[in-house]
Scaffold this motif. Structure first.
Motif, PDB file in Angstrom:
ATOM      1  N   THR A  85     -13.392   4.650   5.569  1.00  0.00           N
ATOM      2  CA  THR A  85     -12.062   4.780   4.940  1.00  0.00           C
ATOM      3  C   THR A  85     -12.663   4.883   3.251  1.00  0.00           C
ATOM      4  O   THR A  85     -13.968   5.299   3.180  1.00  0.00           O
ATOM      5  N   GLU A  86     -12.194   6.094   2.568  1.00  0.00           N
ATOM      6  CA  GLU A  86     -12.946   6.143   1.298  1.00  0.00           C
ATOM      7  C   GLU A  86     -12.636   4.947   0.213  1.00  0.00           C
ATOM      8  O   GLU A  86     -11.572   3.824   0.719  1.00  0.00           O
ATOM      9  N   ASP A  87     -13.427   5.124  -0.563  1.00  0.00           N
ATOM     10  CA  ASP A  87     -13.320   4.095  -1.292  1.00  0.00           C
ATOM     11  C   ASP A  87     -12.089   3.998  -2.009  1.00  0.00           C
ATOM     12  O   ASP A  87     -11.196   4.363  -2.776  1.00  0.00           O
ATOM     13  N   GLY A  88     -11.505   1.890  -2.627  1.00  0.00           N
ATOM     14  CA  GLY A  88     -10.271   1.761  -2.394  1.00  0.00           C
ATOM     15  C   GLY A  88      -9.778   1.770  -1.660  1.00  0.00           C
ATOM     16  O   GLY A  88      -8.489   1.376  -2.088  1.00  0.00           O
TER      17      GLY A  88
ATOM     18  N   PRO B 221       1.392 -12.208  -4.897  1.00  0.00           N
ATOM     19  CA  PRO B 221       1.651 -13.301  -5.749  1.00  0.00           C
ATOM     20  C   PRO B 221      -0.136 -13.199  -6.450  1.00  0.00           C
ATOM     21  O   PRO B 221      -0.974 -12.351  -5.211  1.00  0.00           O
ATOM     22  N   GLY B 222      -0.367 -13.978  -7.533  1.00  0.00           N
ATOM     23  CA  GLY B 222      -1.688 -13.746  -7.828  1.00  0.00           C
ATOM     24  C   GLY B 222      -1.994 -12.662  -9.077  1.00  0.00           C
ATOM     25  O   GLY B 222      -3.814 -12.664  -8.983  1.00  0.00           O
ATOM     26  N   GLY B 223      -0.467 -11.735  -8.865  1.00  0.00           N
ATOM     27  CA  GLY B 223      -1.489 -10.608 -10.034  1.00  0.00           C
ATOM     28  C   GLY B 223      -2.113  -9.476  -9.114  1.00  0.00           C
ATOM     29  O   GLY B 223      -3.067  -8.449  -9.056  1.00  0.00           O
ATOM     30  N   VAL B 224      -2.047  -9.368  -8.044  1.00  0.00           N
ATOM     31  CA  VAL B 224      -2.257  -8.283  -6.461  1.00  0.00           C
ATOM     32  C   VAL B 224      -1.438  -7.114  -6.687  1.00  0.00           C
ATOM     33  O   VAL B 224      -0.440  -7.730  -5.894  1.00  0.00           O
ATOM     34  N   GLY B 225      -1.944  -5.892  -6.419  1.00  0.00           N
ATOM     35  CA  GLY B 225      -0.773  -5.016  -6.132  1.00  0.00           C
ATOM     36  C   GLY B 225      -1.457  -4.050  -5.376  1.00  0.00           C
ATOM     37  O   GLY B 225      -2.628  -3.501  -5.431  1.00  0.00           O
ATOM     38  N   ILE B 226      -0.679  -3.234  -4.157  1.00  0.00           N
ATOM     39  CA  ILE B 226      -0.715  -2.579  -3.317  1.00  0.00           C
ATOM     40  C   ILE B 226      -0.568  -1.377  -3.308  1.00  0.00           C
ATOM     41  O   ILE B 226       0.681  -1.268  -2.985  1.00  0.00           O
ATOM     42  N   GLN B 227      -0.892  -0.045  -3.599  1.00  0.00           N
ATOM     43  CA  GLN B 227       0.024   0.737  -3.523  1.00  0.00           C
ATOM     44  C   GLN B 227      -0.491   1.683  -2.633  1.00  0.00           C
ATOM     45  O   GLN B 227      -1.237   1.730  -1.126  1.00  0.00           O
ATOM     46  N   GLY B 228       0.995   2.694  -1.665  1.00  0.00           N
ATOM     47  CA  GLY B 228       1.226   2.625  -0.439  1.00  0.00           C
ATOM     48  C   GLY B 228       0.995   1.721   0.965  1.00  0.00           C
ATOM     49  O   GLY B 228       0.478   1.961   1.461  1.00  0.00           O
ATOM     50  N   ALA B 229       1.743   0.796   0.026  1.00  0.00           N
ATOM     51  CA  ALA B 229       1.106  -0.596   1.124  1.00  0.00           C
ATOM     52  C   ALA B 229       2.456  -0.300   2.719  1.00  0.00           C
ATOM     53  O   ALA B 229       3.373   0.631   2.434  1.00  0.00           O
ATOM     54  N   THR B 230       1.170  -0.755   3.720  1.00  0.00           N
ATOM     55  CA  THR B 230       2.122   0.165   5.160  1.00  0.00           C
ATOM     56  C   THR B 230       1.810  -1.228   5.862  1.00  0.00           C
ATOM     57  O   THR B 230       0.446  -0.920   6.418  1.00  0.00           O
ATOM     58  N   LEU B 231       2.631  -1.161   7.015  1.00  0.00           N
ATOM     59  CA  LEU B 231       2.576  -2.914   8.125  1.00  0.00           C
ATOM     60  C   LEU B 231       3.092  -1.445   9.034  1.00  0.00           C
ATOM     61  O   LEU B 231       4.156  -0.995   9.391  1.00  0.00           O
ATOM     62  N   VAL B 232       2.080  -1.759  10.118  1.00  0.00           N
ATOM     63  CA  VAL B 232       2.048  -1.201  11.923  1.00  0.00           C
ATOM     64  C   VAL B 232       1.599  -2.065  12.478  1.00  0.00           C
ATOM     65  O   VAL B 232       1.122  -2.605  12.579  1.00  0.00           O
ATOM     66  N   THR B 233       3.160  -2.621  13.303  1.00  0.00           N
ATOM     67  CA  THR B 233       3.093  -3.286  14.532  1.00  0.00           C
ATOM     68  C   THR B 233       3.053  -2.406  15.964  1.00  0.00           C
ATOM     69  O   THR B 233       4.077  -1.990  15.451  1.00  0.00           O
ATOM     70  N   ILE B 234       2.493  -3.176  16.765  1.00  0.00           N
ATOM     71  CA  ILE B 234       2.054  -2.186  18.097  1.00  0.00           C
ATOM     72  C   ILE B 234       2.707  -3.298  19.307  1.00  0.00           C
ATOM     73  O   ILE B 234       1.796  -3.798  19.420  1.00  0.00           O
ATOM     74  N   ARG B 235       3.715  -2.827  19.924  1.00  0.00           N
ATOM     75  CA  ARG B 235       2.600  -3.429  21.433  1.00  0.00           C
ATOM     76  C   ARG B 235       3.554  -2.825  22.956  1.00  0.00           C
ATOM     77  O   ARG B 235       4.085  -1.380  22.449  1.00  0.00           O
ATOM     78  N   PRO B 236       2.647  -3.249  24.120  1.00  0.00           N
ATOM     79  CA  PRO B 236       3.293  -1.464  24.468  1.00  0.00           C
ATOM     80  C   PRO B 236       4.270  -1.221  25.166  1.00  0.00           C
ATOM     81  O   PRO B 236       4.906  -2.518  25.293  1.00  0.00           O
ATOM     82  N   ALA B 237       5.027  -0.695  25.457  1.00  0.00           N
ATOM     83  CA  ALA B 237       5.819  -0.272  25.576  1.00  0.00           C
ATOM     84  C   ALA B 237       6.824  -1.386  27.304  1.00  0.00           C
ATOM     85  O   ALA B 237       6.488  -1.121  28.333  1.00  0.00           O
ATOM     86  N   GLY B 238       8.059  -1.274  27.407  1.00  0.00           N
ATOM     87  CA  GLY B 238       8.363  -1.424  28.277  1.00  0.00           C
ATOM     88  C   GLY B 238       7.641  -3.238  28.419  1.00  0.00           C
ATOM     89  O   GLY B 238       7.785  -3.605  29.444  1.00  0.00           O
ATOM     90  N   GLU B 239       6.919  -3.558  27.668  1.00  0.00           N
ATOM     91  CA  GLU B 239       6.144  -5.333  28.258  1.00  0.00           C
ATOM     92  C   GLU B 239       7.230  -5.964  28.233  1.00  0.00           C
ATOM     93  O   GLU B 239       6.770  -6.723  29.385  1.00  0.00           O
ATOM     94  N   GLY B 240       8.660  -6.354  27.446  1.00  0.00           N
ATOM     95  CA  GLY B 240       9.192  -7.115  27.638  1.00  0.00           C
ATOM     96  C   GLY B 240      10.471  -7.089  29.269  1.00  0.00           C
ATOM     97  O   GLY B 240      10.505  -8.084  29.650  1.00  0.00           O
TER      98      GLY B 240
ATOM     99  N   THR C 266      -3.537   2.033  -0.220  1.00  0.00           N
ATOM    100  CA  THR C 266      -4.181   3.690  -0.542  1.00  0.00           C
ATOM    101  C   THR C 266      -5.411   3.175  -1.673  1.00  0.00           C
ATOM    102  O   THR C 266      -6.646   3.326  -2.225  1.00  0.00           O
ATOM    103  N   ARG C 267      -4.657   1.831  -2.540  1.00  0.00           N
ATOM    104  CA  ARG C 267      -5.176   0.936  -3.333  1.00  0.00           C
ATOM    105  C   ARG C 267      -5.016  -0.156  -3.332  1.00  0.00           C
ATOM    106  O   ARG C 267      -4.124  -0.685  -4.020  1.00  0.00           O
ATOM    107  N   LEU C 268      -5.676  -1.237  -4.390  1.00  0.00           N
ATOM    108  CA  LEU C 268      -5.759  -2.096  -4.183  1.00  0.00           C
ATOM    109  C   LEU C 268      -5.809  -2.678  -6.200  1.00  0.00           C
ATOM    110  O   LEU C 268      -7.032  -1.946  -6.637  1.00  0.00           O
ATOM    111  N   ASP C 269      -4.817  -2.784  -6.728  1.00  0.00           N
ATOM    112  CA  ASP C 269      -5.020  -3.457  -8.231  1.00  0.00           C
ATOM    113  C   ASP C 269      -5.256  -5.086  -8.419  1.00  0.00           C
ATOM    114  O   ASP C 269      -4.186  -5.677  -7.796  1.00  0.00           O
ATOM    115  N   GLN C 270      -6.018  -5.167  -9.293  1.00  0.00           N
ATOM    116  CA  GLN C 270      -5.718  -6.370  -9.542  1.00  0.00           C
ATOM    117  C   GLN C 270      -5.318  -7.016 -11.104  1.00  0.00           C
ATOM    118  O   GLN C 270      -5.589  -5.951 -12.204  1.00  0.00           O
ATOM    119  N   LYS C 271      -4.167  -7.303 -11.112  1.00  0.00           N
ATOM    120  CA  LYS C 271      -3.302  -7.074 -12.604  1.00  0.00           C
ATOM    121  C   LYS C 271      -3.675  -8.131 -13.451  1.00  0.00           C
ATOM    122  O   LYS C 271      -3.894  -8.830 -12.650  1.00  0.00           O
TER     123      LYS C 271
END
Length: 380
Positions: free
Chosen positions: A166-169, A315-334, A191-196
């Protein structure tokens, strides 16, 4: 008034002389029972140190193979004898690699063929004083190192670096659970982690309206400035890395039926592949479906849930720019009716919430409150 002076004298019992045959002949450590020594060796766990312990005494030589908890750290990439990259190679993987599947597969295979040189020179193995702990090979894989351990239950292997460049940051972390195929995967990116500064006004930063931006809706710019495309690359690259690690573990799992837990991670903390007791049972009972194009397990058709925040303050003065969460499960798993998916939703939620530690755990919890976008992915 005179002040009395006291002296500290050594315990006479610790002095050795001709009249103390008891102290001359008996080693206090020999009084420890074997189960207690095994507890100590299991706490040690590192395969380098365990290899050295084999040479300590005949007793240690017989006990070390019975250790149940083992940690294997792979330090560097070495040549596999076919012109591959060496330990001094500058070859790296990036998100723009023209053939990420083949490159990641090749690199991981080389990593798993690397092992600790000191073990190669230790003698006095289980078969006798003239038998080395490991066969003399041009390179040693974890499969070879673990051959003389007969009771491994908890195995952790650490690669020297993350699989996806990945690119720096940029933040990219993933955790995947496999049985004979993918069960769960969670990917956290930014895309970036900020320490505030703790004195900075939280209402004056770029996240001042983050919680009120259309109830978590993804802004139009996300689709037009390459944001969605970047997340797709993160997702595919992470799944390729996870499925490659999974495929390379098949020989270890085959040769160690006592395994109850297997974790393959990296020193960068980028990705973690886990197989628990139920996953390992499924792995042994069901055939793997290898990918036709590379040495990895095929990723099944899956359903994905994407959550996004332009800026996420933690919390703790940390910030994430462009924060993304992807969760994946096989189709029809249930609807598969498999034993390890009976509690489906609760297991998935537990897996997602416990995937990461520290501020990244807080980021997952915050992103789970955002609006969810559903996507479908074909198998590959």
């Amino acid at each position: 008034m005179t002040q009395s002076k006291s002296r500290i004298h050594a315990d006479p019992a610790m002095f050795f002389d001709e009249s103390m045959d008891y102290y001359e002949q008996e080693d206090r450590f020999d009084c420890l029972p074997d189960p207690l020594i095994l507890v100590i060796l299991n706490k040690l766990s590192d395969v380098r140190s365990l290899g050295r312990c084999l040479a300590v005494s005949r007793r240690f030589n017989s006990l070390v193979p019975l250790v149940t908890d083992i940690f294997v750290r792979i330090d560097r990439v070495v040549s596999d004898g076919t012109g591959g990259c060496t330990g001094d190679s500058d070859e790296t993987l990036t998100l723009t690699s023209p053939k990420p599947r083949n490159l990641i597969s090749h690199l991981l295979k080389l990593m798993l063929f690397t092992i600790l040189k000191p073990l190669n020179h230790l003698h006095g193995g289980v078969g006798g004083p003239n038998r080395p702990l490991l066969p003399q090979l041009s390179h040693h894989s974890p499969v070879q190192v673990l051959k003389n351990f007969t009771s491994v239950e908890n195995l952790r292997i650490e690669l020297p670096a993350g699989d996806v460049g990945t690119e720096d940051g940029v933040i990219l972390k993933w955790k995947a659970e496999f049985g004979s195929t993918l069960q769960n995967c969670v990917i956290l990116g930014g895309t970036r982690l900020d320490q505030k500064s703790e004195y900075e006004n939280p209402n004056s930063g770029p996240n001042s309206n983050a919680e009120q931006d259309n109830n978590g809706s993804i802004p139009e710019s996300f689709y037009t400035n390459g944001g969605l495309k970047l997340r797709v690359v993160w997702t595919i690259s992470s799944l390729i890395a996870a499925s490659t690690r999974h495929y390379l573990l098949r020989q270890i799992i085959k040769e160690h039926p006592t395994l109850k837990s297997l974790v393959l991670t990296d020193a960068d903390g980028q990705g973690t592949l886990i197989l628990n007791k139920q996953n390992l049972k499924e792995f042994r009972e069901k055939p793997l479906a290898p990918s036709a194009s590379s040495s990895r397990t095929q990723v099944p058709a899956s359903n994905m849930k994407l959550r996004y925040a332009p800026y996420l303050e933690l919390p703790g003065g940390v910030g994430i720019q462009g924060a993304t969460l992807v969760t994946i499960r096989p189709a029809g798993e249930g609807n598969t009716g498999n034993g390890n998916t009976g509690s489906g939703r609760k297991e998935t939620e537990s897996f997602i919430n416990g995937a990461f530690e520290g501020p990244y755990r807080d980021a997952v919890k915050a992103l789970l409150k955002r609006r969810t976008y559903l996507l479908e992915m074909n198998g590959f």
